[in-house]
Scaffold this active site. Sequence first.
Site, PDB file in Angstrom:
ATOM      1  N   SER A  89     -84.197 -55.039-132.785  1.00 42.92           N
ATOM      2  CA  SER A  89     -85.406 -55.456-133.484  1.00 42.92           C
ATOM      3  C   SER A  89     -85.032 -56.142-134.788  1.00 42.92           C
ATOM      4  O   SER A  89     -84.436 -55.538-135.684  1.00 42.92           O
ATOM      5  CB  SER A  89     -86.299 -54.248-133.775  1.00 42.92           C
ATOM      6  OG  SER A  89     -87.289 -54.626-134.710  1.00 42.92           O
ATOM      7  N   HIS A 112     -85.934 -58.560-130.117  1.00 42.94           N
ATOM      8  CA  HIS A 112     -87.279 -58.012-130.264  1.00 42.94           C
ATOM      9  C   HIS A 112     -87.862 -58.488-131.593  1.00 42.94           C
ATOM     10  O   HIS A 112     -87.263 -58.275-132.653  1.00 42.94           O
ATOM     11  CB  HIS A 112     -87.206 -56.487-130.204  1.00 42.94           C
ATOM     12  CG  HIS A 112     -88.533 -55.811-130.241  1.00 42.94           C
ATOM     13  ND1 HIS A 112     -89.340 -55.689-129.128  1.00 42.94           N
ATOM     14  CD2 HIS A 112     -89.204 -55.220-131.256  1.00 42.94           C
ATOM     15  CE1 HIS A 112     -90.444 -55.038-129.457  1.00 42.94           C
ATOM     16  NE2 HIS A 112     -90.390 -54.744-130.754  1.00 42.94           N
ATOM     17  N   ASP A 126     -91.011 -58.419-134.120  1.00 45.61           N
ATOM     18  CA  ASP A 126     -92.204 -57.666-134.505  1.00 45.61           C
ATOM     19  C   ASP A 126     -93.091 -58.497-135.418  1.00 45.61           C
ATOM     20  O   ASP A 126     -92.773 -58.689-136.592  1.00 45.61           O
ATOM     21  CB  ASP A 126     -91.791 -56.392-135.244  1.00 45.61           C
ATOM     22  CG  ASP A 126     -91.102 -55.412-134.323  1.00 45.61           C
ATOM     23  OD1 ASP A 126     -91.756 -54.945-133.378  1.00 45.61           O
ATOM     24  OD2 ASP A 126     -89.907 -55.125-134.541  1.00 45.61           O
ATOM     25  N   MET A 134     -96.441 -58.724-137.428  1.00 48.69           N
ATOM     26  CA  MET A 134     -97.455 -57.800-137.981  1.00 48.69           C
ATOM     27  C   MET A 134     -98.390 -58.551-138.909  1.00 48.69           C
ATOM     28  O   MET A 134     -97.949 -59.377-139.707  1.00 48.69           O
ATOM     29  CB  MET A 134     -96.769 -56.706-138.799  1.00 48.69           C
ATOM     30  CG  MET A 134     -95.720 -55.927-138.044  1.00 48.69           C
ATOM     31  SD  MET A 134     -94.983 -54.691-139.137  1.00 48.69           S
ATOM     32  CE  MET A 134     -93.742 -54.009-138.040  1.00 48.69           C
ATOM     33  N   HIS A 147     -93.408 -58.820-129.958  1.00 51.80           N
ATOM     34  CA  HIS A 147     -94.287 -57.647-130.027  1.00 51.80           C
ATOM     35  C   HIS A 147     -95.369 -57.939-131.063  1.00 51.80           C
ATOM     36  O   HIS A 147     -95.105 -57.907-132.269  1.00 51.80           O
ATOM     37  CB  HIS A 147     -93.419 -56.429-130.420  1.00 51.80           C
ATOM     38  CG  HIS A 147     -94.183 -55.165-130.599  1.00 51.80           C
ATOM     39  ND1 HIS A 147     -93.614 -54.031-131.171  1.00 51.80           N
ATOM     40  CD2 HIS A 147     -95.458 -54.821-130.288  1.00 51.80           C
ATOM     41  CE1 HIS A 147     -94.512 -53.057-131.195  1.00 51.80           C
ATOM     42  NE2 HIS A 147     -95.634 -53.504-130.673  1.00 51.80           N
ATOM     43  N   MET A 199     -98.290 -57.112-133.226  1.00 48.30           N
ATOM     44  CA  MET A 199     -99.078 -56.031-133.837  1.00 48.30           C
ATOM     45  C   MET A 199    -100.120 -56.695-134.715  1.00 48.30           C
ATOM     46  O   MET A 199    -100.039 -56.692-135.946  1.00 48.30           O
ATOM     47  CB  MET A 199     -98.157 -55.108-134.643  1.00 48.30           C
ATOM     48  CG  MET A 199     -97.363 -54.177-133.749  1.00 48.30           C
ATOM     49  SD  MET A 199     -95.947 -53.465-134.600  1.00 48.30           S
ATOM     50  CE  MET A 199     -94.767 -54.762-134.325  1.00 48.30           C
ATOM     51  N   MET A 246     -94.827 -47.051-127.281  1.00 50.78           N
ATOM     52  CA  MET A 246     -94.445 -46.858-128.687  1.00 50.78           C
ATOM     53  C   MET A 246     -94.010 -45.407-128.871  1.00 50.78           C
ATOM     54  O   MET A 246     -94.759 -44.485-128.554  1.00 50.78           O
ATOM     55  CB  MET A 246     -95.627 -47.155-129.624  1.00 50.78           C
ATOM     56  CG  MET A 246     -95.981 -48.626-129.778  1.00 50.78           C
ATOM     57  SD  MET A 246     -94.643 -49.717-130.295  1.00 50.78           S
ATOM     58  CE  MET A 246     -94.132 -48.994-131.853  1.00 50.78           C
ATOM     59  N   ASP A 258     -89.889 -48.237-128.036  1.00 53.40           N
ATOM     60  CA  ASP A 258     -89.736 -48.867-129.351  1.00 53.40           C
ATOM     61  C   ASP A 258     -90.081 -47.854-130.434  1.00 53.40           C
ATOM     62  O   ASP A 258     -91.220 -47.375-130.498  1.00 53.40           O
ATOM     63  CB  ASP A 258     -90.674 -50.078-129.406  1.00 53.40           C
ATOM     64  CG  ASP A 258     -90.565 -50.874-130.694  1.00 53.40           C
ATOM     65  OD1 ASP A 258     -89.662 -50.597-131.506  1.00 53.40           O
ATOM     66  OD2 ASP A 258     -91.409 -51.780-130.871  1.00 53.40           O
TER      67      ASP A 258
HETATM   68  C1  DX5 Z   1     -92.275 -50.718-135.400  1.00 51.47           C
HETATM   69  C2  DX5 Z   1     -91.645 -51.826-134.620  1.00 51.47           C
HETATM   70  C3  DX5 Z   1     -90.258 -51.568-134.196  1.00 51.47           C
HETATM   71  C4  DX5 Z   1     -89.264 -51.287-135.291  1.00 51.47           C
HETATM   72  C5  DX5 Z   1     -88.323 -50.284-134.735  1.00 51.47           C
HETATM   73  O1  DX5 Z   1     -93.617 -50.971-135.520  1.00 51.47           O
HETATM   74  O2  DX5 Z   1     -92.406 -52.098-133.455  1.00 51.47           O
HETATM   75  O3  DX5 Z   1     -89.784 -52.577-133.309  1.00 51.47           O
HETATM   76  O4  DX5 Z   1     -88.563 -52.411-135.736  1.00 51.47           O
HETATM   77  O5  DX5 Z   1     -87.488 -49.849-135.733  1.00 51.47           O
HETATM   78  P1  DX5 Z   1     -86.532 -48.604-135.559  1.00 51.47           P
HETATM   79  O6  DX5 Z   1     -85.646 -48.857-134.394  1.00 51.47           O
HETATM   80  O7  DX5 Z   1     -85.789 -48.579-136.861  1.00 51.47           O
HETATM   81  O8  DX5 Z   1     -87.410 -47.376-135.368  1.00 51.47           O
HETATM   82 ZN    ZN Z   2     -91.566 -53.506-131.976  1.00 55.04          ZN
END
Ligand code: DX5
Ligand code: ZN
Length: 211
Positions: A10, A35, A37, A39, A68, A70, A138, A172
Amino acid sequence: MGKKIIVAPSLLAADFSNLKKEIQEVENFGADFLHLDVMDGNFVPNISFGTPVLKAIRPHTSLVFDVHLMVEDPCHLIHLFKDCADIITVHAESTKHLNRTIQLIKSMEKKVGVALNPSTPLDVLKYDLNNIDMVLIMTVNPGFGGQKFIPEMLTKIKELRKLAPKIDIEVDGGINNETGKLAVEAGANILVAGSYIFSGDYQNKINSLKL
Ligand code: DX5
Ligand code: ZN
């Protein structure tokens, strides 16, 4: 037989002042997906990065772009990812129109994932399971890296694997060599890991997730 384990670092945990190098290192050390993220500060209480960053890094790697989302109401943002995603995952909780959103992603010829927050039951996917490529379970509450794996999610993974023997199951949040192993034993085949991999020793960390 289980599926091949796919490792998806990620980017959220990478050094943002050095993204090209970080990505090339995880690629050289055997990562499969990247990956990403995204947001919006609304669906989750944090803001990360968006398509300008994804487009800037895309030419520097051949890793699969595993996006991903969010974001609240993803339907009107999805077109932005046309040139910078291979898999687009939306949260079931983020849209009133999950089936429409799935169809939209498919119409763009992308793979479709649906993510479920820890408290969201598998039932919400009952009528869509045959239309999607991947379910993202999740294993923390979304929004931040570095949180602790929620062990009750192992039951959810097992139940999903029973319901859909062939689907890709991605996990994740809080994944390391120990929690990753438990998730794979439960039926997951794609492991996202942020802080575990990017805290150093990328090669050994990636290898440890594939064992
Ligand atoms: C959290 C993200 C993850 C995050 C995971 O909302 O979706 O992808 O980066 O981080 P770790 O592996 O540090 O828990
Ligand atoms: Zn993620």
